[in-house]
Design a protein around this motif. Sequence first.
Motif, short mmCIF file in Angstrom:
data_model
loop_
_atom_site.label_atom_id
_atom_site.label_comp_id
_atom_site.label_asym_id
_atom_site.label_seq_id
_atom_site.Cartn_x
_atom_site.Cartn_y
_atom_site.Cartn_z
N GLN A 1 0.81 -1.22 0.00
CA GLN A 1 0.00 0.00 0.00
C GLN A 1 0.84 1.27 0.00
OE1 GLN A 1 -3.09 -0.20 3.13
NE2 GLN A 1 -2.53 -2.34 3.39
N TRP A 2 2.03 1.19 0.57
CA TRP A 2 2.88 2.36 0.73
C TRP A 2 4.29 2.03 0.25
CZ3 TRP A 2 0.32 6.64 2.54
CH2 TRP A 2 -0.90 6.40 3.19
N ARG A 3 4.95 3.01 -0.30
CA ARG A 3 6.35 2.80 -0.68
C ARG A 3 7.17 2.50 0.58
NH1 ARG A 3 8.33 7.97 -3.45
NH2 ARG A 3 10.19 6.69 -3.78
N PRO A 4 8.05 1.52 0.52
CA PRO A 4 8.84 1.18 1.71
C PRO A 4 9.64 2.36 2.26
CG PRO A 4 8.96 -0.61 0.13
CD PRO A 4 8.21 0.51 -0.56
N ILE A 5 10.14 3.23 1.40
CA ILE A 5 10.92 4.37 1.89
C ILE A 5 10.03 5.33 2.68
CG2 ILE A 5 10.66 5.88 -0.14
CD1 ILE A 5 13.70 6.51 0.21
N VAL A 6 8.75 5.41 2.31
CA VAL A 6 7.80 6.23 3.07
C VAL A 6 7.51 5.59 4.42
CG1 VAL A 6 5.41 7.06 3.13
CG2 VAL A 6 6.76 7.30 1.04
N LEU A 7 7.40 4.26 4.45
CA LEU A 7 7.20 3.56 5.73
C LEU A 7 8.40 3.78 6.64
CD1 LEU A 7 5.62 0.10 4.86
CD2 LEU A 7 4.62 1.92 6.23
N ARG A 8 9.60 3.77 6.07
CA ARG A 8 10.79 4.01 6.88
C ARG A 8 10.76 5.43 7.44
NH1 ARG A 8 16.25 1.84 7.44
NH2 ARG A 8 17.51 3.49 8.39
N TYR A 9 10.36 6.39 6.62
CA TYR A 9 10.26 7.77 7.08
C TYR A 9 9.26 7.85 8.24
CZ TYR A 9 9.73 12.88 6.80
OH TYR A 9 9.69 14.23 7.09
N TYR A 10 8.13 7.20 8.09
CA TYR A 10 7.07 7.24 9.10
C TYR A 10 7.51 6.62 10.42
CZ TYR A 10 2.68 5.88 11.39
OH TYR A 10 1.68 5.67 12.29
N LEU A 11 8.17 5.47 10.35
CA LEU A 11 8.55 4.74 11.56
C LEU A 11 9.88 5.21 12.15
CD1 LEU A 11 7.65 1.12 10.40
CD2 LEU A 11 6.41 2.48 12.10
N GLY A 12 10.75 5.76 11.32
CA GLY A 12 12.09 6.08 11.77
C GLY A 12 12.34 7.51 12.18
N THR A 13 11.46 8.42 11.79
CA THR A 13 11.74 9.84 12.08
C THR A 13 11.24 10.33 13.44
OG1 THR A 13 9.81 10.46 10.73
CG2 THR A 13 11.97 10.50 9.66
N PRO A 14 10.24 9.74 14.06
CA PRO A 14 9.96 10.11 15.46
C PRO A 14 11.12 9.70 16.36
CG PRO A 14 8.07 8.99 14.48
CD PRO A 14 9.23 8.78 13.56
N HIS A 15 11.25 10.33 17.51
CA HIS A 15 12.32 9.94 18.43
C HIS A 15 12.10 8.50 18.88
CE1 HIS A 15 14.99 9.89 21.94
NE2 HIS A 15 15.60 10.92 21.37
N TYR A 16 13.18 7.76 19.02
CA TYR A 16 13.05 6.34 19.34
C TYR A 16 12.35 6.08 20.66
CZ TYR A 16 17.01 6.38 22.67
OH TYR A 16 17.83 6.61 23.75
#
Length: 466
Positions: free
Chosen positions: A281-296
Amino acid sequence: MTIRLYDTSARQIRDFSPLTPGCVSIYLCGATVQAAPHIGHVRSNLNFDIIRRWFTYRGYDVTFVRNVTDIDDKIIAKAGEQGRPWWSIGFENERAFNDGYRALGCLPPTYEPRATGHVTEMVEMIRTLMERGHAYEADGSVYFDVRSWPSYLELSRQDLDEMRQPAEDGITGKRDPRDFALWKATKPGEPDWETPWGRGRPGWHLECSAMVRKYLGAAFDIHGGGLDLIFPHHENEIAQSKAAGDDFATYWLHNAWVTMSGEKMSKSLGNSVLVSEMVKQWRPIVLRYYLGTPHYRSMIEYSEESLREAESAFARIEGFVQRVVELAGEAVAPAAEVPPAFAEAMDDDFGVPQALAIVHTTVRQGNSALAADDKEGAVARLAEVRAMLGILGLDPLDPHWAGESDRGEDLHGVVDSLVRLVLDQRESARARKDWATADAIRDQLGQAGLVIEDGPQGPRWTLGPR
């Protein structure tokens, strides 16, 4: 250049000081492979992938170990439900996890040990704990005596006398109900191994302690995992490893969860979103942006609206990258160093949100350079942006992401030819000052999902966010 990180055991930010100068050893609790991964599962590895990349940028030689728990109560239960061998369940889901990690651009670990490959090391550790008076055998099982270790619960900061744990099914002979199993006596139909205490299988907590010692030694720098592992898993790891004579981890890092309706995403709650479905449904790079850019250490509340916002934000970055590449007419290499403000943010407990703000600021500066027809300035900003995106694993020009979407280069060429015909008609309308027709063409292309941008080199199109 000192990296600072939040140490769960100290409950504060600490300066990072490696045990071996110039080297970093990291152990991350990996997948328990009883089912395919949802996006909450892969968040932990993605966060530590960024942490690892930053240590590498800062010049450290990183040893990154991520284990696979391929023998566990849940895996055995799944095997019984599905009428399949336990190892079949584990292998299938281990591959699914690795597919998910690769799809989101995570670097492979230095070592990825499976629990079942280290039973010998587990037996040796049990023997040491028994010799030291910290473990005992009962009815073919072996338990850790929590009262034998005065520092037990120092990570989670609980009071042992007030703590209650549910009884484990079929477990007998415990001296204290809070003692935990190092080795579980065999049961009919379950996998087992021969030991001095009879046939059986390892306890979950023991697996990680044995693998840590095997690959990182008696002392290492960082132990990571999700917040839900602080107790009992990490607490029990500390007790058994230190009781066996190991110094164990110097720092403890824990990532927060992905939640839905305020609850931790999990299979048991039925609120999981499988990675294999999400990448359709979503480009993997967009999923990475979504999951990886908030503080851990920040929770992520899942919603499609948030994903669309991430898609739009990344599209602004990607659009800038593409425009400068077209203008330069050649590859623009990443800068040798990231901007100081980006480095400062990452050094401060891996502050990705603050670092990402520097990325967007640099993109805006680059867009201003493009608008002013300042090729040199635009190229310089792109070099900085690529350096920063490389740390975050989000560089669209990285070979990993080449052709990562299902849109396809061949299809892109066909669409480009068709769109160019329409844009030529729009340019003709603009030339004769037929603004109504030009605007109507642009609006129709917009309704089709295309974004048209007019620049010094003429109009260009991109696929807009959904």
